[in-house]
Design an enzyme around this catalytic site. Sequence first.
Site, PDB file in Angstrom:
ATOM      1  CG  HIS A  58     -36.959 -81.410  40.897  1.00 21.11           C
ATOM      2  ND1 HIS A  58     -38.028 -81.453  40.038  1.00 21.11           N
ATOM      3  CD2 HIS A  58     -36.406 -80.175  40.737  1.00 21.11           C
ATOM      4  CE1 HIS A  58     -38.124 -80.297  39.398  1.00 21.11           C
ATOM      5  NE2 HIS A  58     -37.152 -79.518  39.792  1.00 21.11           N
ATOM      6  CB  CYS A  92     -39.976 -76.945  38.472  1.00 14.29           C
ATOM      7  SG  CYS A  92     -39.210 -75.856  37.254  1.00 14.29           S
ATOM      8  CG  HIS A 117     -36.695 -79.544  34.522  1.00 13.64           C
ATOM      9  ND1 HIS A 117     -38.017 -79.740  34.860  1.00 13.64           N
ATOM     10  CD2 HIS A 117     -36.179 -78.732  35.485  1.00 13.64           C
ATOM     11  CE1 HIS A 117     -38.295 -79.071  35.964  1.00 13.64           C
ATOM     12  NE2 HIS A 117     -37.196 -78.460  36.366  1.00 13.64           N
TER      13      HIS A 117
END
Lengths: 378, 232
Positions: free
Chosen positions: A270, A137, A305
């Site tokens: 994040h 990610c 996400h």
Amino acid sequence: MSRVFVVQSEAVTALGKSIEETWQGLVQGLSAVQPVERFRVECYNSTQAACISDLQIGPEGSRIDPLLEHLVHSVGKVPSETELFFATTKGAVDLLEHRLRHGQGQPLETIVPRVLAERFRGMLGGEGQVQVVSAACASSTIALARAAALIRAGRTKCAAVGCADLVSEFVFSGFSALRALSPEPCRPFDRSRTGLTLGEGAAFFLLMSEGRMRKEQRVPLAEMVGWGTANDATHITAPARDGCGLVAAMQAALAVAGLSPDQIGGICAHGTGTVYNDAMELTAINRLFGLRRLPVFSVKGALGHTLGAAGGIEAAVLLECLQRGTVPPTIGLVNPEEGAASRISSMGQETTGEWLMTTNSGFGGVNCAVVLKKAGDH
Amino acid sequence: MAEVTGIGWVTSNGMGRGKDGFDPGTGPLPQITRREVFTEPFDRFGRMDEFSRVGLTGITLALRDAGLDEWCERRSIGLFGSTVHGCLDTDMAYFETVIPQGGALASPNLFAYTLPSCFLGEAAIRFGLTGPSLTFFSQTLFDPAALLSGLESLYTGECEQVVAGGCDVRGFTGGGPYPQGALFFVLERRPRGEPRYGSLDLTEGGGLICNNTPVTTLFDLVERCLNVRSDR
């Protein structure tokens, strides 16, 4: 050492077909999280994701090509002698799903991300090899960092970074199996957070050295002054609770930028909404920045996400923050986690800082931080 | 300029390090057991997918060759890998667990290995490596992309030491036999002792040069390094 400037940026998300639309949605407190209609979700522990509503399957058999085509339609062709980077976690994984479900479809050899990256290069009119970065990610954050490092070292004068990932059953089922999906839209940094919500999107950046930028008479959107990457060497799917990897990445980015923590005016975290990620981030941010006022936000309650594209999309949002002097609300936040209340808000926050930071963390212990500086007079 | 201080590999003809005798081959890879690589118990090794086992073995042997496999404190060593297919076999195996019963039987353990960078994470955990870690998808097996990026990392001062190389466990690219396995090198900015395999540097044009000879693949580099070693 060459300075590195961002001269073009764009993003396509479930909130908007451009970074402008996405930004307007963010500051209005909108969320793109909706019930998933793309595949059956009865057996999973969530039914929701931030899908781009009218994203169709393209002639190649994947939704990711139309997504990238839309992005490229906005940004146009890249200049000659541009080093190309592309970042993704699973690329055209819907092609693999189709092949395995139906026993037919694209040859396996064409499903790998490199082939998708070559199609992306063709859309951009680019030349030469594409560096296809995969680092969970943090993929696109790291791609931005590698591109900037090449320019700073004088090894290229211009680099383009693209990134994209889809909401797919492949990934949705996996996070469900790991019990990492939130049954409700995710709530980053909230005490009642229960997991993440997936999203999809793409982003693009064009970076140039100062000389190339002047030669092409480009206007800088921001200067990319720092970047750092570190592994926490702790667990494949869980972050180190003490945030050691993220602290190391942020410290490295500050060192490259020649800044102290006090000079950072805000952070795009994040902020996935999982219990352990958000706790780790708060620990790391508090450890490095102390208790001073520092606006921190997450876009994942609004955009979901977006996996390997998250870093690129969030860097594009950060550029807007720099230019507008404000950070967007953290959607889903109601009751901030301990240590978050003074920093993270369900409302937009003013930031007067000249430098902002964005961070991402991922499977395999990877962490990356990038620092952008407000563009001055050039 | 960087010193090459360790080499480790897994090929269809076996695994090895340093001067053991690198032989790529094009057949199937050997089944690697934990005992062949690690003397102490390492439960997770058996639970890894083949891509991670092969990649981790290559990195382990390279670090062992460089004398860097034993550690007390975490070290800022970078990990750079390249691959053609990544974990495609694991992706397929995982999604085969999703198809029946609407995903109710999806395997969390397989899903955890559906990223081509996971084997670098395993190496980071096993050896306490806290530098950058990333994988490049490349056009050919043992493409030098990871070496180039690893060298950049050394030159910019991001790390003092990196492990860079390639890993693949699918022996085809649509046309004929194709080598598979793992091949990794330890590169160091400041040598710790006598030269081992020689030096690696970037050319003006962005290519690689080892002991004054251009190298275009990881195969070129291992041959160049081992020739130099025997010359010495």
